[in-house]
Design an enzyme around this catalytic site. Structure first.
Site, short mmCIF file in Angstrom:
data_model
loop_
_atom_site.label_atom_id
_atom_site.label_comp_id
_atom_site.label_asym_id
_atom_site.label_seq_id
_atom_site.Cartn_x
_atom_site.Cartn_y
_atom_site.Cartn_z
N TYR A 141 0.99 -1.11 0.03
CA TYR A 141 -0.21 0.08 -0.16
C TYR A 141 0.75 1.07 -0.04
O TYR A 141 0.62 2.23 -0.61
CB TYR A 141 -0.85 -0.12 1.26
CG TYR A 141 -2.18 -0.91 1.04
CD1 TYR A 141 -2.16 -1.83 0.72
CD2 TYR A 141 -3.49 0.01 1.25
CE1 TYR A 141 -3.52 -2.51 0.67
CE2 TYR A 141 -4.70 -0.48 1.31
CZ TYR A 141 -4.80 -1.74 0.93
OH TYR A 141 -5.93 -2.29 0.65
N LYS A 188 3.22 -15.71 1.98
CA LYS A 188 3.46 -16.24 0.98
C LYS A 188 5.01 -16.45 0.73
O LYS A 188 5.65 -15.94 -0.04
CB LYS A 188 2.89 -15.39 -0.37
CG LYS A 188 2.93 -16.05 -1.86
CD LYS A 188 2.07 -16.84 -1.97
CE LYS A 188 2.08 -17.81 -3.36
NZ LYS A 188 1.12 -19.14 -3.40
N ASP A 220 -2.87 -18.14 -0.40
CA ASP A 220 -3.76 -18.90 -1.22
C ASP A 220 -4.48 -20.10 -0.63
O ASP A 220 -5.68 -20.46 -0.59
CB ASP A 220 -3.18 -19.69 -2.38
CG ASP A 220 -1.66 -20.25 -2.10
OD1 ASP A 220 -1.46 -20.01 -0.96
OD2 ASP A 220 -1.12 -20.76 -3.01
N ASP A 244 -6.50 -7.08 3.85
CA ASP A 244 -7.71 -6.48 3.22
C ASP A 244 -8.60 -7.35 2.61
O ASP A 244 -9.74 -7.53 2.80
CB ASP A 244 -7.09 -5.38 2.30
CG ASP A 244 -8.18 -4.71 1.50
OD1 ASP A 244 -9.18 -4.16 2.17
OD2 ASP A 244 -8.12 -4.66 0.25
N ASP A 248 -12.55 -8.95 4.01
CA ASP A 248 -14.03 -8.89 2.88
C ASP A 248 -14.42 -10.44 2.71
O ASP A 248 -15.61 -10.77 3.00
CB ASP A 248 -13.53 -8.54 1.63
CG ASP A 248 -13.67 -7.00 1.48
OD1 ASP A 248 -13.28 -6.24 2.77
OD2 ASP A 248 -14.24 -6.18 0.56
#
Ligand code: IPM
Ligand code: MG
Length: 371
Positions: A141, A188, A220, A244, A248
């Site tokens: 970000y 990851k 993943d 983020d 959701d």
């Protein structure tokens, strides 16, 4: 207790849901004898329209001079063609950075009466209860980014420093200690250097919390596990972008993203906001779900150790769900409630449970038409 609260409604449905949250805090102040002062400021698209900046100086000063910030939502498609650095979202991103809000805490629970609303089977989500600790001040970000002059290439850099990871890791381990003592780092590390740094630091920080068991999961796989076995999670710790996305995704467990609250923690500031976005297509219709913002006020109260007050908000929310006084995202009947009805029910319930329930029960029996 006296608290100065900066209120930043923002864009889209932000002002409508924030109004309900303020109503609820006023009810808490009345019931428990507190003094909450609210000072409103512009942020996001509306701030661009009024001042040219998504985070005007006055707004930042208001936040810096307050004990807590209540944040609505930002964003509107009318700014989609603006350069990335002039978009409404920058209002929030700059605020998080300026105030050093390094940890974003997003709890996820499956509410019993709403389990049928989730696209996931009830038997999978029942008793789900976990918290996502999302790093909020760094990563892709905020790393160096650019688009080439010919517009044919672009890059975003993911950069992390050990101390940034350690800081949020300590918070997440402390939370795990008071819960089921399980912390899952989502990364990851099979591909990314930054993820390898996260793993090393988290292992190191974890040595100070020997009673907390650490699990490591690639993003993943985590995205899949969250849907097939959400109960296995207790505290999830992850970097900014993964947090983020995962939060959701996790919100579908509760049945609506309109239920997911959050707290952002810094050394000197705290901000509370729903995790959902500004839904401009719903704006002004009085149908947006205010529960995520109202539940964010419960997190605000708990942050200041006002636990009885936080419970009062949560109980009132539970009652509104139980009596189906909910907006169309949760209530597909013709008798759905409007945004302001939900806020009113919850604040009335906080002030005087008995008479509110008396009215609701009479309505159900067809004996009364007013709440
Ligand atoms: C969130 C939002 C923000 C983010 C946007 C509005 C910049 O999606 O708080 O999750 O990406 O952090
Ligand atoms: Mg988001």
């Amino acid at each position: 207790m006296k608290l100065n609260i900066a209120v930043l409604p923002g864009d889209g449905i932000g002002p409508e849901v924030i109004n309900q949250a303020v109503k609820v805090l006023k009810a808490i102040a009345q019931k428990f004898n507190h003094k909450f002062n609210f000072t409103e400021s512009f942020v996001g698209g509306i701030a661009i329209d009024k001042t040219g900046s998504p985070l005007p100086e006055e707004t930042l000063n208001n936040c810096q001079n307050s004990d807590a910030i209540l944040f609505g939502t930002i964003g509107d498609p009318k700014y989609d063609d603006f350069e990335i650095k002039n978009r409404p979202e920058q209002g929030l991103l700059k605020l998080r950075k300026e105030l050093g809000l390094y940890a974003n805490i997003r709890p996820i629970t499956a509410y019993k009466p709403l389990m049928h609303k989730s696209p996931i089977k009830e038997k999978v989500i029942v008793n789900t209860d976990f918290i996502i600790y999302r790093e909020l001040n760094s990563g892709i970000y905020y790393g160096d980014k650019n688009t080439s002059e010919d517009g044919k290439s672009a890059y975003d850099t993911c950069f992390y420093q050990a101390e940034e990871i350690d800081k949020i890791a300590h918070l997440a381990f402390k939370a795990a200690k008071t819960r089921r003592k399980k912390l899952t780092l989502v990364d990851k590390s099979n591909v990314l250097e930054t993820s390898r740094l996260w793993r090393n630091r988290v292992k190191k920080v974890g040595q100070s919390y020997p009673d907390v068991k650490i699990f490591f999961l690639h993003i993943d796989n985590a995205a899949m596990q969250l849907i097939i076995n959400p109960r296995k999670f207790d505290v999830i710790l992850t970097e900014n972008l993964f947090g983020d996305i995962l939060s959701d995704e996790a919100s579908v467990i509760s049945g609506s993203i309109g239920l997911s609250a959050s707290a952002s923690i810094g050394d000197n500031s705290v901000l509370f906001e729903p995790i959902h976005s500004s839904y401009p297509q719903y704006a002004g219709k009085n149908i947006a779900n205010p529960l995520a913002t109202i539940l964010s006020t419960a997190m605000l109260l708990e942050h200041f150790n006002l636990h009885e007050e936080g419970d009062a908000v949560r109980n009132a929310v539970d009652q509104s769900i139980e009596y189906n006084i909910t907006t169309p995202d949760l209530n597909s009947t013709k008798k759905y409630a409007h945004t302001s009805d939900v806020g009113e029910f919850i604040s009335d319930y906080i002030i005087d449970k008995k008479s509110v329930l008396y009215h609701v029960e009479n309505i159900d029996l067809g004996q009364s038409t007013i709440i």
